[in-house]
Design an enzyme around this catalytic site. Sequence first.
Site, PDB file in Angstrom:
ATOM      1  N   ASN A   7      53.665 -32.246  35.132  1.00  0.00           N
ATOM      2  CA  ASN A   7      53.541 -31.260  34.059  1.00  0.00           C
ATOM      3  C   ASN A   7      53.552 -32.049  32.749  1.00  0.00           C
ATOM      4  O   ASN A   7      54.608 -32.438  32.255  1.00  0.00           O
ATOM      5  CB  ASN A   7      54.738 -30.295  34.146  1.00  0.00           C
ATOM      6  CG  ASN A   7      54.691 -29.230  33.085  1.00  0.00           C
ATOM      7  OD1 ASN A   7      53.819 -29.228  32.219  1.00  0.00           O
ATOM      8  ND2 ASN A   7      55.644 -28.318  33.141  1.00  0.00           N
ATOM      9  N   LYS A  14      56.727 -34.348  32.618  1.00  0.00           N
ATOM     10  CA  LYS A  14      57.782 -34.017  33.584  1.00  0.00           C
ATOM     11  C   LYS A  14      57.202 -34.205  34.977  1.00  0.00           C
ATOM     12  O   LYS A  14      56.033 -33.878  35.196  1.00  0.00           O
ATOM     13  CB  LYS A  14      58.209 -32.556  33.436  1.00  0.00           C
ATOM     14  CG  LYS A  14      59.107 -32.307  32.249  1.00  0.00           C
ATOM     15  CD  LYS A  14      59.689 -30.895  32.327  1.00  0.00           C
ATOM     16  CE  LYS A  14      59.378 -30.150  31.058  1.00  0.00           C
ATOM     17  NZ  LYS A  14      59.465 -28.739  31.078  1.00  0.00           N
ATOM     18  N   ARG A  91      49.789 -29.558  36.538  1.00  0.00           N
ATOM     19  CA  ARG A  91      49.780 -28.287  35.811  1.00  0.00           C
ATOM     20  C   ARG A  91      48.776 -28.406  34.657  1.00  0.00           C
ATOM     21  O   ARG A  91      48.828 -29.351  33.874  1.00  0.00           O
ATOM     22  CB  ARG A  91      51.171 -28.025  35.246  1.00  0.00           C
ATOM     23  CG  ARG A  91      51.226 -26.757  34.464  1.00  0.00           C
ATOM     24  CD  ARG A  91      52.595 -26.502  33.920  1.00  0.00           C
ATOM     25  NE  ARG A  91      52.676 -25.154  33.415  1.00  0.00           N
ATOM     26  CZ  ARG A  91      53.801 -24.578  33.031  1.00  0.00           C
ATOM     27  NH1 ARG A  91      54.922 -25.231  33.113  1.00  0.00           N
ATOM     28  NH2 ARG A  91      53.784 -23.354  32.570  1.00  0.00           N
ATOM     29  N   HIS A 206      58.998 -12.237  33.521  1.00  0.00           N
ATOM     30  CA  HIS A 206      59.393 -13.639  33.351  1.00  0.00           C
ATOM     31  C   HIS A 206      59.913 -13.781  31.926  1.00  0.00           C
ATOM     32  O   HIS A 206      59.140 -13.786  30.962  1.00  0.00           O
ATOM     33  CB  HIS A 206      58.185 -14.570  33.591  1.00  0.00           C
ATOM     34  CG  HIS A 206      58.497 -16.006  33.310  1.00  0.00           C
ATOM     35  ND1 HIS A 206      58.557 -16.976  34.283  1.00  0.00           N
ATOM     36  CD2 HIS A 206      58.796 -16.644  32.164  1.00  0.00           C
ATOM     37  CE1 HIS A 206      58.873 -18.136  33.744  1.00  0.00           C
ATOM     38  NE2 HIS A 206      59.019 -17.962  32.443  1.00  0.00           N
ATOM     39  N   LEU A 207      61.238 -13.862  31.796  1.00  0.00           N
ATOM     40  CA  LEU A 207      61.846 -13.909  30.459  1.00  0.00           C
ATOM     41  C   LEU A 207      62.538 -15.255  30.262  1.00  0.00           C
ATOM     42  O   LEU A 207      63.562 -15.550  30.889  1.00  0.00           O
ATOM     43  CB  LEU A 207      62.866 -12.769  30.305  1.00  0.00           C
ATOM     44  CG  LEU A 207      62.384 -11.356  30.686  1.00  0.00           C
ATOM     45  CD1 LEU A 207      63.510 -10.342  30.502  1.00  0.00           C
ATOM     46  CD2 LEU A 207      61.157 -10.956  29.871  1.00  0.00           C
ATOM     47  N   ASP A 281      68.405 -18.780  21.247  1.00  0.00           N
ATOM     48  CA  ASP A 281      69.059 -18.818  22.563  1.00  0.00           C
ATOM     49  C   ASP A 281      69.876 -17.540  22.793  1.00  0.00           C
ATOM     50  O   ASP A 281      70.746 -17.196  21.996  1.00  0.00           O
ATOM     51  CB  ASP A 281      69.963 -20.055  22.650  1.00  0.00           C
ATOM     52  CG  ASP A 281      70.386 -20.333  24.077  1.00  0.00           C
ATOM     53  OD1 ASP A 281      70.948 -19.420  24.727  1.00  0.00           O
ATOM     54  OD2 ASP A 281      70.141 -21.445  24.564  1.00  0.00           O
ATOM     55  N   ASN A 333      69.573 -15.026  34.183  1.00  0.00           N
ATOM     56  CA  ASN A 333      70.961 -15.254  33.746  1.00  0.00           C
ATOM     57  C   ASN A 333      71.563 -14.223  32.820  1.00  0.00           C
ATOM     58  O   ASN A 333      72.787 -14.162  32.694  1.00  0.00           O
ATOM     59  CB  ASN A 333      71.054 -16.623  33.048  1.00  0.00           C
ATOM     60  CG  ASN A 333      70.755 -17.759  33.990  1.00  0.00           C
ATOM     61  OD1 ASN A 333      71.438 -17.930  34.992  1.00  0.00           O
ATOM     62  ND2 ASN A 333      69.724 -18.532  33.685  1.00  0.00           N
ATOM     63  N   GLU A 381      58.387 -23.102  39.304  1.00  0.00           N
ATOM     64  CA  GLU A 381      56.983 -23.384  39.001  1.00  0.00           C
ATOM     65  C   GLU A 381      56.494 -24.673  39.666  1.00  0.00           C
ATOM     66  O   GLU A 381      55.354 -24.760  40.095  1.00  0.00           O
ATOM     67  CB  GLU A 381      56.790 -23.435  37.480  1.00  0.00           C
ATOM     68  CG  GLU A 381      57.085 -22.065  36.871  1.00  0.00           C
ATOM     69  CD  GLU A 381      56.937 -21.995  35.366  1.00  0.00           C
ATOM     70  OE1 GLU A 381      55.792 -22.027  34.897  1.00  0.00           O
ATOM     71  OE2 GLU A 381      57.948 -21.900  34.669  1.00  0.00           O
TER      72      GLU A 381
END
Length: 396
Positions: A7, A14, A91, A206-207, A281, A333, A381
């Site tokens: 990625n 990554k 990706r 997808h948050l 955040d 979460n 992913e």
Amino acid sequence: MKILVINAGSSSLKYQLIDMTNESVILKGLCERITFAGGKLTQKTFDGRETVIEKDMPSHKEAMQLVLDAMLDEKSGALKSIDEISAVGHRVLHSAEDFHSSVVIDDEVIRICERNVELGPLHMPGNIACIKSCREVMGDVPMVAVFDTTFHATMPQKAFMYGIPYEVYEEHKIRKYGFHGTSHKFVSEETGKLLGNKNAKMVICHLGNGSSISAVKDGKCQDTSMGFTPLEGLIMGTRSGDIDPAAVEFLRAKLGLAPEEVVNYLNKKCGVMGISGFSSDIRDLTAAMNEGNEKAKLALEMLAYRVKKYVGSYIAVLGGVDAIVFTGGIGENSSLVRSLVMEGMDYCGAVIDLDKNAVRGETYINTKDSKVKIMVVPTNEELSIARETKELTQVK
Ligand code: ADP
């Protein structure tokens, strides 16, 4: 069969090496500051061995070479030979309308991706540079491009078109593409397995820092909230999401921004960060709200309200729903965001169980009597990319 998943961004890379016999991660790592001074590779193996290499990487080629060196290192690596890698999955941000699924990479695929750089100018150059470098240093290993957009290629035209003249769409391909496709695909497949019904009607939320919702039926995407770029749709960490385009020009003029600055402003300075004035955040915002910070509370309420609106509209699109699914850093979460989204949705048969919602790791968070399943399904992913790569390279 070991698959390397890559990625790559413009200055970062990554990677994960995955053993596909049991889908376990052998090692994962990150190269930072590619093309800048102060390059650094960090890697960790499944059994906890860590590598840190500080070395400049003038291009993605040096980064790829460093990745191979780190994976092959006798002490801290996990490979004896590069031949152990059966395939590489890359990706890639954007498929445009040229690809409708993942594809085995050849010269022609790279040429098409290069032509589509204008649709993803921030990500595509890094994606392509990395693919080319990987081919140079790894030779004939089969490689697959897995796009962020192709899961959404099944959207009907009435869903992906904007209300602009048809010829403008045709000539410039200005339309909704949707992103986070690897996550929506992975989570919808996992949900289908959990429900024992891969044809179920699902709304996948997808948050994360970036957020998007998709409406999925028979395993196919019917609509999604991100658009021509990832800026459309939900209120995100730093992205505004949907906003009246006329307000954008007004805002640009009032703030004295150059035309090329305004999109960056809407991507980087808005969302819950802009509303709260101090953080993107959700953990920070939740803590501040609990201490009485009104703007943090408003930011969280706005984020959840926008999710709720999309969930409702996608239930209408699907003609009902079997499962509403939460994933991504926030979706997995934040029990607070999930409860705000699901509050008062009994009218469509979806009733959240607040006790189950408060338990970390619980898959089903609906009440016993709820007709609609409300679920938390972690995304992965990298594994999604590895599965696609395995499927395509085995066929060949
Ligand atoms: P990205 O889009 O960068 O992949 P993630 O999916 O990792 O993002 O999500 C990151 C977000 O998840 C953070 O902004 C944070 O707000 C949220 N998050 C992570 N852990 C928690 C937690 N325990 N409680 C609430 N929110 C969390």
